[in-house]
Design a protein around this motif. Sequence first.
Motif, PDB file in Angstrom:
ATOM      1  N   VAL A  60      71.049  49.855   9.457  1.00 32.07           N
ATOM      2  CA  VAL A  60      69.585  49.903   9.634  1.00 32.07           C
ATOM      3  C   VAL A  60      69.153  48.223   9.836  1.00 32.07           C
ATOM      4  CG1 VAL A  60      67.527  50.103   8.362  1.00 32.07           C
ATOM      5  CG2 VAL A  60      69.246  51.981   8.256  1.00 32.07           C
ATOM      6  N   PRO A  61      69.548  47.203   8.938  1.00 36.27           N
ATOM      7  CA  PRO A  61      69.000  45.809   9.385  1.00 36.27           C
ATOM      8  C   PRO A  61      69.518  45.468  10.783  1.00 36.27           C
ATOM      9  CG  PRO A  61      69.969  45.793   7.574  1.00 36.27           C
ATOM     10  CD  PRO A  61      70.088  47.176   7.999  1.00 36.27           C
ATOM     11  N   GLY A  62      70.781  45.895  11.367  1.00 35.83           N
ATOM     12  CA  GLY A  62      71.139  45.660  12.472  1.00 35.83           C
ATOM     13  C   GLY A  62      70.428  46.130  13.714  1.00 35.83           C
ATOM     14  N   LEU A  63      69.756  47.417  13.462  1.00 38.90           N
ATOM     15  CA  LEU A  63      68.934  48.085  14.371  1.00 38.90           C
ATOM     16  C   LEU A  63      67.461  47.568  14.512  1.00 38.90           C
ATOM     17  CD1 LEU A  63      69.900  52.024  14.462  1.00 38.90           C
ATOM     18  CD2 LEU A  63      69.627  50.379  16.543  1.00 38.90           C
ATOM     19  N   LEU A  64      66.879  47.034  13.243  1.00 36.78           N
ATOM     20  CA  LEU A  64      65.827  46.363  13.196  1.00 36.78           C
ATOM     21  C   LEU A  64      65.820  45.369  13.866  1.00 36.78           C
ATOM     22  CD1 LEU A  64      64.936  46.890   9.250  1.00 36.78           C
ATOM     23  CD2 LEU A  64      63.611  47.801  11.237  1.00 36.78           C
ATOM     24  N   ALA A  65      66.809  44.183  13.763  1.00 36.76           N
ATOM     25  CA  ALA A  65      67.222  43.092  14.460  1.00 36.76           C
ATOM     26  C   ALA A  65      67.170  43.347  16.186  1.00 36.76           C
ATOM     27  CB  ALA A  65      68.316  42.401  14.249  1.00 36.76           C
ATOM     28  N   ALA A  66      67.898  44.665  16.409  1.00 40.53           N
ATOM     29  CA  ALA A  66      67.960  44.919  17.951  1.00 40.53           C
ATOM     30  C   ALA A  66      66.560  45.450  18.388  1.00 40.53           C
ATOM     31  CB  ALA A  66      69.032  46.012  18.110  1.00 40.53           C
ATOM     32  N   THR A  67      65.700  45.972  17.651  1.00 44.86           N
ATOM     33  CA  THR A  67      64.302  46.289  17.942  1.00 44.86           C
ATOM     34  C   THR A  67      63.563  45.008  18.318  1.00 44.86           C
ATOM     35  OG1 THR A  67      64.629  48.270  16.959  1.00 44.86           O
ATOM     36  CG2 THR A  67      62.432  47.536  17.494  1.00 44.86           C
ATOM     37  N   ALA A  68      63.657  43.929  17.218  1.00 39.96           N
ATOM     38  CA  ALA A  68      63.038  42.919  17.665  1.00 39.96           C
ATOM     39  C   ALA A  68      63.524  42.117  18.651  1.00 39.96           C
ATOM     40  CB  ALA A  68      63.188  41.944  16.288  1.00 39.96           C
ATOM     41  N   ALA A  69      64.752  42.229  18.924  1.00 41.21           N
ATOM     42  CA  ALA A  69      65.127  41.463  20.485  1.00 41.21           C
ATOM     43  C   ALA A  69      64.676  42.122  21.453  1.00 41.21           C
ATOM     44  CB  ALA A  69      66.570  41.487  20.311  1.00 41.21           C
ATOM     45  N   GLY A  70      64.173  43.583  21.211  1.00 39.21           N
ATOM     46  CA  GLY A  70      63.642  44.103  22.562  1.00 39.21           C
ATOM     47  C   GLY A  70      62.264  43.515  23.321  1.00 39.21           C
ATOM     48  N   GLY A  71      61.764  42.520  22.361  1.00 41.99           N
ATOM     49  CA  GLY A  71      60.625  41.702  22.870  1.00 41.99           C
ATOM     50  C   GLY A  71      60.818  41.230  24.133  1.00 41.99           C
ATOM     51  N   LEU A  72      62.119  40.751  24.396  1.00 37.08           N
ATOM     52  CA  LEU A  72      62.647  40.237  25.652  1.00 37.08           C
ATOM     53  C   LEU A  72      62.217  41.241  26.861  1.00 37.08           C
ATOM     54  CD1 LEU A  72      64.101  38.096  27.178  1.00 37.08           C
ATOM     55  CD2 LEU A  72      66.173  39.414  26.502  1.00 37.08           C
ATOM     56  N   MET A  73      62.846  42.324  26.714  1.00 39.08           N
ATOM     57  CA  MET A  73      62.585  43.514  27.784  1.00 39.08           C
ATOM     58  C   MET A  73      60.951  43.913  28.007  1.00 39.08           C
ATOM     59  SD  MET A  73      64.164  47.202  28.235  1.00 39.08           S
ATOM     60  CE  MET A  73      63.792  47.474  26.609  1.00 39.08           C
ATOM     61  N   THR A  74      60.361  43.960  26.740  1.00 36.14           N
ATOM     62  CA  THR A  74      58.864  44.422  26.893  1.00 36.14           C
ATOM     63  C   THR A  74      58.093  43.343  27.651  1.00 36.14           C
ATOM     64  OG1 THR A  74      58.510  43.894  24.651  1.00 36.14           O
ATOM     65  CG2 THR A  74      58.978  46.105  25.201  1.00 36.14           C
ATOM     66  N   GLY A  75      58.483  42.254  27.336  1.00 38.07           N
ATOM     67  CA  GLY A  75      57.695  40.856  27.659  1.00 38.07           C
ATOM     68  C   GLY A  75      57.927  40.681  29.047  1.00 38.07           C
ATOM     69  N   MET A  76      59.320  41.044  29.756  1.00 39.05           N
ATOM     70  CA  MET A  76      59.506  40.911  30.852  1.00 39.05           C
ATOM     71  C   MET A  76      58.795  41.806  31.875  1.00 39.05           C
ATOM     72  SD  MET A  76      63.613  40.689  32.266  1.00 39.05           S
ATOM     73  CE  MET A  76      63.974  40.186  30.900  1.00 39.05           C
ATOM     74  N   PHE A  77      58.782  43.083  31.530  1.00 39.70           N
ATOM     75  CA  PHE A  77      58.136  44.090  32.083  1.00 39.70           C
ATOM     76  C   PHE A  77      56.661  43.931  32.378  1.00 39.70           C
ATOM     77  CE2 PHE A  77      61.630  47.713  30.781  1.00 39.70           C
ATOM     78  CZ  PHE A  77      62.289  47.167  31.857  1.00 39.70           C
TER      79      PHE A  77
END
Length: 262
Positions: A60-77
Amino acid sequence: MSALLSDGGAVLTRQLQKARHAPALLVLTQTMPITMLLFFGYVFGSALAMPGSEYREFLVPGLLAATAAGGLMTGMFTAAQDAHRGVMDRFLTLPMSRGAVPLGQTAADLLTTAVGTVPLMLVGLAMGWRVENGAAGAVGAFGVLLLFRFAMAWVGTYLGLISASEEAAGQLGSATFVLPLLSSAYLPTAGMPSWLRTVAEWNPISAVASAVRELCGNTGAGAAAGAAWPAAHPVAGAVVWSLALLVVFVPLTARRFARGRD
């Protein structure tokens, strides 16, 4: 500063209204981490040395961190769409602070992430994840996640602004799914080959995932012997990584936006 905040607030409102008119995208981005949690937690968990419940507490903490890293993709789009559809050019003709647009975009992403993280946490709690260190640990972990998401959104915004096209940004954004795989988000680094372990331990996603585990008192919070500095000091590592990214990419993004399309 007041103009920056006022104009940034206007852009934030625009982004939230834009998101409201794209509910399918919101549903997809919010349900994907939950789907991954269910799949990894119950399918991969049964095949690992960790017992199922212990792995889900680690996951669960790993997926929370991966979701936070998703800002890279959404910011890019978001940035690539505005840059290549003429929206950025229209903003540049307005009497507004040049840093307001990327600030409003990243702040809107941060707000939607803060709200969207709650369902993932609730599903994690239903699967056996617990915050063992009380409210202070939970608040600290949530703060680390949001700080990292904010930093990654700025990185993504910069990459979107310099992208050659929307398609190029989409292809690069889709490739970012590899980053959590090269970290300790889903698996401990102790059993990895030495070169891969080094890459994973210096991956900022690993520091954030381990910081959340440590703050929440979860499985896998302790670092293996001989771990790299971010892995041995995950909370400090997560904060340092996030602040370093902000120091580098906030001015880069603001300057790139002010230049417009070359």
